[in-house]
Design a protein around this motif. Sequence first.
Motif, mmCIF file in Angstrom:
data_model
loop_
_atom_site.group_PDB
_atom_site.id
_atom_site.type_symbol
_atom_site.label_atom_id
_atom_site.label_comp_id
_atom_site.label_asym_id
_atom_site.label_seq_id
_atom_site.Cartn_x
_atom_site.Cartn_y
_atom_site.Cartn_z
ATOM 1 N N ALA A 112 54.382 62.597 26.261
ATOM 2 C CA ALA A 112 54.303 61.198 26.689
ATOM 3 C C ALA A 112 53.312 60.430 25.843
ATOM 4 O O ALA A 112 52.383 60.996 25.260
ATOM 5 C CB ALA A 112 53.882 61.138 28.159
ATOM 6 N N GLU A 191 58.273 51.435 23.182
ATOM 7 C CA GLU A 191 57.862 50.243 23.908
ATOM 8 C C GLU A 191 57.210 49.234 22.977
ATOM 9 O O GLU A 191 56.534 49.609 22.024
ATOM 10 C CB GLU A 191 56.839 50.607 25.004
ATOM 11 C CG GLU A 191 57.265 51.701 25.938
ATOM 12 C CD GLU A 191 57.338 53.064 25.287
ATOM 13 O OE1 GLU A 191 56.432 53.404 24.504
ATOM 14 O OE2 GLU A 191 58.324 53.780 25.531
ATOM 15 N N VAL A 207 53.628 56.827 29.376
ATOM 16 C CA VAL A 207 55.013 56.357 29.318
ATOM 17 C C VAL A 207 55.850 57.384 28.555
ATOM 18 O O VAL A 207 55.392 57.984 27.576
ATOM 19 C CB VAL A 207 55.087 54.928 28.700
ATOM 20 C CG1 VAL A 207 54.490 54.862 27.314
ATOM 21 C CG2 VAL A 207 56.534 54.412 28.678
ATOM 22 N N MET A 209 60.290 59.135 28.259
ATOM 23 C CA MET A 209 61.734 58.879 28.425
ATOM 24 C C MET A 209 62.442 59.965 29.229
ATOM 25 O O MET A 209 63.649 60.172 29.047
ATOM 26 C CB MET A 209 62.387 58.768 27.049
ATOM 27 C CG MET A 209 61.770 57.694 26.174
ATOM 28 S SD MET A 209 62.440 57.728 24.509
ATOM 29 C CE MET A 209 61.303 56.642 23.653
ATOM 30 N N THR A 232 51.020 62.847 23.480
ATOM 31 C CA THR A 232 51.297 63.092 22.060
ATOM 32 C C THR A 232 50.856 61.926 21.188
ATOM 33 O O THR A 232 50.729 62.067 19.978
ATOM 34 C CB THR A 232 52.795 63.339 21.844
ATOM 35 O OG1 THR A 232 53.505 62.275 22.453
ATOM 36 C CG2 THR A 232 53.216 64.661 22.440
ATOM 37 N N HIS A 243 54.386 55.436 15.585
ATOM 38 C CA HIS A 243 54.165 56.881 15.637
ATOM 39 C C HIS A 243 55.431 57.631 15.275
ATOM 40 O O HIS A 243 56.534 57.223 15.561
ATOM 41 C CB HIS A 243 53.585 57.361 16.962
ATOM 42 C CG HIS A 243 53.829 56.470 18.107
ATOM 43 N ND1 HIS A 243 52.881 55.609 18.595
ATOM 44 C CD2 HIS A 243 54.924 56.277 18.840
ATOM 45 C CE1 HIS A 243 53.390 54.929 19.579
ATOM 46 N NE2 HIS A 243 54.622 55.314 19.752
ATOM 47 N N ILE A 248 54.121 63.444 17.190
ATOM 48 C CA ILE A 248 54.394 63.813 18.580
ATOM 49 C C ILE A 248 54.465 65.337 18.710
ATOM 50 O O ILE A 248 53.852 65.942 19.589
ATOM 51 C CB ILE A 248 55.690 63.106 19.065
ATOM 52 C CG1 ILE A 248 55.390 61.611 19.236
ATOM 53 C CG2 ILE A 248 56.224 63.718 20.358
ATOM 54 C CD1 ILE A 248 56.550 60.750 19.664
#
Length: 275
Positions: A112, A191, A207, A209, A232, A243, A248
Amino acid sequence: MQQKINETISFLKHKISINPLVGIILGTGLNDLATEVENKIEILYEDIPGFVRSTAPSHQGKLIAGTISGMPILMLQGRFHFYEGYTMEQVTYPIRVFKKLGIKYLFVTNAAGSLNPTMRPGNLVLLNDHINMMGTNPLIGKNLDEYGERFPSMNEPYDNELQSIACSFAETQNIDMQQGVYCAVTGPSLETKAECKLFASLGADLVGMSTVPEVIVAVHSGLKVLAISVVTNLSNIFHDQAHSQEEIRDNAKIASNNLINIIKHIINELKLKEN
Ligand code: HPA
């Protein structure tokens, strides 16, 4: 759907001899936990009737059955995301299969982005609540009464006892693990800054997915849920760089050992309780 699940169950019962109690979903970059499974049987998703294929980066797409510290478990190495174009029913299908196979506890992991400056890349965060920003809900449609009720409570979707076992262990081991709220979005675009600010202002710390559809279906089915995020990346309210998937995955690796130890400890505690 029930007939399809019965086909999946009868296929899996022929392949797997254990009676699993714990289901584990591995998130992005967290594949190392799979190496902890003993007496392993691996089945590719494409061979399982009713399963779709996982297309997300670094998601391997297989079901692993075996034991961890003697506890019979099933593990999903690779999950299905809504952004891959699957329906919510497809995304959460394995959870219903888990339930029918006798699973009582579901451990969910994910990668996340952080909306909270104290939750840094490489940290673990134990979820204590979530916000569903996916604009849909996996329980929409006819209620499957054999799993749970029409309006399941989401008062405490994350099991308190599992959370307290995880927190006490992290403390004794000096593992830096805070508790936080996960906000689920559909992706696949990341986002915007304005969205990050909005989610943070609503009380979200992280946040991502995934996770929320699986947790909703698990709670509907009466499973006890524990969820841990690996931070991450800091979301882009804190910096201006895009990023990458590499970043990640690298940060997921850093946290992976701690995560393995926490999950093994909880499994040991559950084993004592179930015996
Ligand atoms: N946003 C959404 N999903 C993610 C992120 C992020 O910043 N990092 C890892 N998964």
